[in-house]
Design a protein around this motif. Structure first.
Motif, short mmCIF file in Angstrom:
data_model
loop_
_atom_site.label_atom_id
_atom_site.label_comp_id
_atom_site.label_asym_id
_atom_site.label_seq_id
_atom_site.Cartn_x
_atom_site.Cartn_y
_atom_site.Cartn_z
N ARG A 135 -35.94 25.04 16.15
CA ARG A 135 -36.72 25.56 15.07
C ARG A 135 -36.41 25.28 13.55
NH1 ARG A 135 -38.51 31.52 17.25
NH2 ARG A 135 -38.67 30.96 19.60
N VAL A 136 -36.14 24.10 13.66
CA VAL A 136 -35.64 23.52 12.30
C VAL A 136 -36.69 23.34 11.10
CG1 VAL A 136 -34.49 21.61 10.94
CG2 VAL A 136 -33.76 22.45 13.17
N ARG A 137 -36.68 23.62 10.08
CA ARG A 137 -37.94 23.54 9.09
C ARG A 137 -37.12 23.44 7.86
NH1 ARG A 137 -38.76 28.19 6.35
NH2 ARG A 137 -40.64 27.52 5.52
N ILE A 138 -38.10 22.83 6.78
CA ILE A 138 -37.60 22.67 5.48
C ILE A 138 -38.35 23.61 4.74
CG2 ILE A 138 -37.62 20.92 3.43
CD1 ILE A 138 -37.83 18.66 5.65
N PRO A 139 -37.65 24.66 3.97
CA PRO A 139 -38.16 25.77 3.23
C PRO A 139 -38.80 25.15 2.03
CG PRO A 139 -35.94 26.14 3.80
CD PRO A 139 -35.98 24.61 4.28
N GLU A 140 -40.05 25.69 1.71
CA GLU A 140 -40.61 25.34 0.36
C GLU A 140 -39.69 25.44 -0.90
OE1 GLU A 140 -43.25 23.71 0.03
OE2 GLU A 140 -43.59 23.54 2.04
N GLU A 141 -39.64 24.92 -1.98
CA GLU A 141 -38.98 25.29 -3.18
C GLU A 141 -39.04 26.82 -3.38
OE1 GLU A 141 -38.31 23.42 -7.72
OE2 GLU A 141 -39.06 22.21 -5.98
N ALA A 142 -40.33 27.32 -3.30
CA ALA A 142 -40.68 28.77 -3.72
C ALA A 142 -39.95 29.65 -2.95
CB ALA A 142 -42.19 28.80 -3.63
N GLU A 143 -39.48 29.24 -1.69
CA GLU A 143 -38.84 30.09 -0.93
C GLU A 143 -37.43 30.40 -1.40
OE1 GLU A 143 -39.43 29.66 3.64
OE2 GLU A 143 -40.70 27.81 2.85
N LEU A 144 -36.94 29.63 -2.05
CA LEU A 144 -35.27 29.47 -2.55
C LEU A 144 -35.08 30.71 -3.30
CD1 LEU A 144 -34.70 25.79 -3.44
CD2 LEU A 144 -34.25 27.03 -1.19
N ALA A 145 -33.86 31.43 -3.26
CA ALA A 145 -33.33 32.42 -3.95
C ALA A 145 -33.15 31.81 -5.18
CB ALA A 145 -32.16 33.00 -3.27
N PRO A 146 -32.95 32.61 -6.37
CA PRO A 146 -32.49 32.24 -7.54
C PRO A 146 -31.68 31.39 -7.83
CG PRO A 146 -33.16 34.62 -7.52
CD PRO A 146 -33.11 34.20 -6.23
N SER A 178 -32.17 22.40 2.10
CA SER A 178 -31.66 21.85 3.44
C SER A 178 -32.63 22.43 4.48
CB SER A 178 -30.40 22.60 3.30
OG SER A 178 -29.95 22.33 5.07
N PRO A 179 -32.75 21.28 5.57
CA PRO A 179 -33.50 21.77 6.47
C PRO A 179 -32.80 22.88 7.20
CG PRO A 179 -33.45 19.40 6.66
CD PRO A 179 -32.58 20.04 5.39
N VAL A 180 -33.23 23.70 8.14
CA VAL A 180 -32.49 24.90 8.66
C VAL A 180 -33.11 25.40 9.76
CG1 VAL A 180 -31.63 26.06 6.35
CG2 VAL A 180 -33.93 26.55 7.30
N ASN A 181 -32.06 25.93 10.68
CA ASN A 181 -32.52 26.47 11.86
C ASN A 181 -32.42 27.91 11.91
OD1 ASN A 181 -29.29 25.69 11.99
ND2 ASN A 181 -29.47 27.08 13.53
N ILE A 182 -33.74 28.29 11.20
CA ILE A 182 -34.02 29.87 10.72
C ILE A 182 -35.14 30.30 11.19
CG2 ILE A 182 -33.83 31.54 9.15
CD1 ILE A 182 -31.77 30.13 7.76
N ALA A 183 -35.12 31.15 12.01
CA ALA A 183 -36.64 31.81 12.27
C ALA A 183 -36.76 33.08 12.20
CB ALA A 183 -36.90 31.73 13.90
N GLY A 184 -37.59 33.57 11.07
CA GLY A 184 -37.63 34.85 10.72
C GLY A 184 -36.49 35.62 10.15
N GLY A 185 -35.52 34.78 9.56
CA GLY A 185 -34.53 35.20 8.85
C GLY A 185 -33.07 35.34 10.00
N VAL A 186 -33.60 34.58 11.23
CA VAL A 186 -32.57 34.86 12.45
C VAL A 186 -31.94 33.50 12.26
CG1 VAL A 186 -32.07 35.01 14.85
CG2 VAL A 186 -33.65 36.70 13.61
N ARG A 187 -30.57 33.45 12.52
CA ARG A 187 -29.82 32.30 12.78
C ARG A 187 -30.30 31.73 14.32
NH1 ARG A 187 -25.45 33.79 11.58
NH2 ARG A 187 -24.92 33.04 9.64
N TRP A 188 -31.21 30.67 14.48
CA TRP A 188 -31.51 30.33 15.90
C TRP A 188 -30.60 29.35 16.23
CZ3 TRP A 188 -34.99 33.42 17.96
CH2 TRP A 188 -35.39 33.24 19.18
#
Length: 491
Positions: A135-146, A178-188
């Motif tokens: 379930r790897v995806r690339i977060p949008e820049e707007a999703e990043l924390a400050p 970074s591409p991440v294996n995160i699904a709904g806040g869960v480390r997949w």
């Protein structure tokens, strides 16, 4: 631990990142009986609700069920912890969820060295398939924390090109979420991705809290394994695949008499196969972390973001960069700012890692019993030419320039005491450690062939990051899953 079957077709030792993925792939593709022996606990399916909260929480590295490995004799006066996850899913259940592939140069170098089937063209479809399953995806820049929005802006202000996908195997320098294996806040993790779809199949058994003590080898062929529990039962198998990781796969082979003959005889272990490469060639991406205090403004931004319920992982941006020692093509540094409101308060770091290490250490046995932790020596920055130290010195200079660039110049605050005021060389000496990516200790060529078959022992395979002769320029979760896809396709 559940009752073990006396015999199976395929025995997989280690239910970590590669082992979980491999077991799932094989269970989907055949009706053969498969048993996974996992030394740590198995928490069942995601839907079953038995997973520890810190393991599922993708905002920070998980800390439960650590194996407790470290540099027991110290490293330049300090102990370095070698964090490994002793549980189903392995380090994919603990890590920072950076789902990075590496560089075309890594895989084409494998092929050029005689590893048929490992070229970039051959592994890229497998990496893509692995990314879809994880379930790897690339977060949008707007999703990043400050903190990570500031890191991204500061890296581009420093002159690092903004790219879209860090997993473009043809791209060299650049920075992106970074591409991440995160699904709904869960480390997949690999167990959720690969075992959950097949857990109910009668052909697959998963035994948690079932460490393998040693392999059983007779007549030049592996026959199964002895399990370290009451009665020490033996599970017979037609095929055994060791997936215990870069520290424990060589340790299991050594306990079973597969390794350097002189070392085995010194411990009273009968020699089954004299393979000097077992446990040699240990390396990781050596890394250093520069800490920063964070200004009141940065802390307020991070706290406000978290208070609003937004997802705020402490990792999120990676830059691929070149040191002054880099080859004419490729890249040899990762800069990966880590920060935000962590579990124990605010933390702000600029870590840098050398992705092309030349230093080599080893894994050895402290004694013949599996209850003894292996002796691990990474030999950081010990290469004769000083390459690794030089790359990291450049990394320190880049990290300090980054701290003075863009938004970081106003937000990051002062470098903290451990490295503040030290020269780049002294900073490397003071804090060099690792990027959590051990590899190489059962390498193709010296221990296994290109199809991961152990030299001199029929029916025995090793499948995890220990098989890489050189660690890819990547966080090793996805390369570990790649190993599973590569072997499953062949089997």
């Amino acid at each position: 631990m559940q009752e073990l079957p006396p015999r199976v077709d395929t025995l997989i030792i280690g239910g970590g990142t590669t082992g979980a993925a491999l077991a799932g792939l094989l269970a989907e593709r055949s009706g053969e009986s498969i048993l996974v022996l996992e030394a740590g606990p198995d928490f069942g399916s995601f839907e079953g609700g038995g997973w520890p909260a810190d393991v599922l929480d993708a905002t920070w590295l998980a800390e439960s069920h650590q194996l407790g490995y470290g540099s027991d004799d110290g490293y330049r006066g300090r102990r370095v912890e070698f964090q490994r996850a002793g549980m189903i899913g392995g380090c994919s259940s603990h890590n920072g969820c950076a789902a990075i592939w590496g560089s075309r140069l890594d895989y084409d170098a494998f092929a050029a060295a005689g590893m048929a089937g490992w070229s970039r063209a051959e592994v890229e479809p497998l990496l893509q398939a692995a990314s879809e399953r994880m379930r790897v995806r690339i977060p949008e820049e707007a999703e990043l924390a400050p903190f990570h929005r500031a890191a991204l802006a500061s890296l581009t202000a420093l002159g690092v090109p903004r790219v879209h996908d860090l997993n473009d195997l043809d791209a060299d320098t650049g920075v992106a979420p970074s591409p991440v294996n995160i699904a709904g806040g869960v480390r997949w993790n690999a167990a959720l991705a690969y075992l959950d779809p097949v857990r109910e199949r009668a052909s697959l058994r998963i035994a948690g809290d079932a460490p393998a003590e040693r392999l059983v080898v007779r007549g030049g062929r592996v026959r199964g394994a002895v399990v370290r529990c009451a009665g020490e039962p033996t599970v017979e198998a037609e095929r055994v695949i060791v997936c215990a990781g870069a520290y424990d796969s060589p340790a299991l082979l050594l306990r079973s008499g597969i390794g350097p003959a002189d070392d085995l005889q010194a411990l009273g272990i009968p020699v089954v196969a004299d393979l000097p490469g077992v446990g040699a060639n240990l390396h990781d991406h050596p890394a250093i972390e520069l800490g920063y205090s964070g200004t009141t403004e940065l802390r307020a931004l991070c706290a406000e973001h978290a208070a609003g319920g937004a997802f705020a992982p402490v990792e999120g941006v990676i830059a691929k960069l070149r040191s002054s020692l880099c080859a004419p093509e490729g890249f040899d540094l990762h800069v990966y700012p880590v920060g935000g409101l962590a579990r124990e308060g605010f933390e702000f770091w600029i870590p840098v890692a050398c992705l092309t290490p030349r230093s080599r250490g080893h894994v050895r046995l402290a004694g013949p019993a599996g209850t003894l932790a292996p002796v691990i020596d990474h030999a950081y920055c010990s290469d004769a030419g000083g390459h690794d130290h030089g790359v990291l010195r450049d990394g320190v200079e880049i990290a300090r320039s980054l701290a003075r660039s863009g938004p970081f110049a106003e937000l990051l605050g002062d470098e903290t005491e451990e490295t503040a005021g030290l020269s780049p060389a002294a900073a490397v000496d003071a804090v060099v450690a690792h990027y959590y990516h051990p590899a190489g200790t059962c390498a193709v060529g010296t221990v296994v062939d290109e199809r991961l078959r152990v030299h001199g022992v029929d029916g025995l395979f090793v499948a995890d990051c220990s098989v890489f002769p050189t660690v890819p320029r990547a966080n090793t979760c996805m390369p570990a899953v790649l190993v599973a896809h590569r072997l499953a396709a062949w089997l």
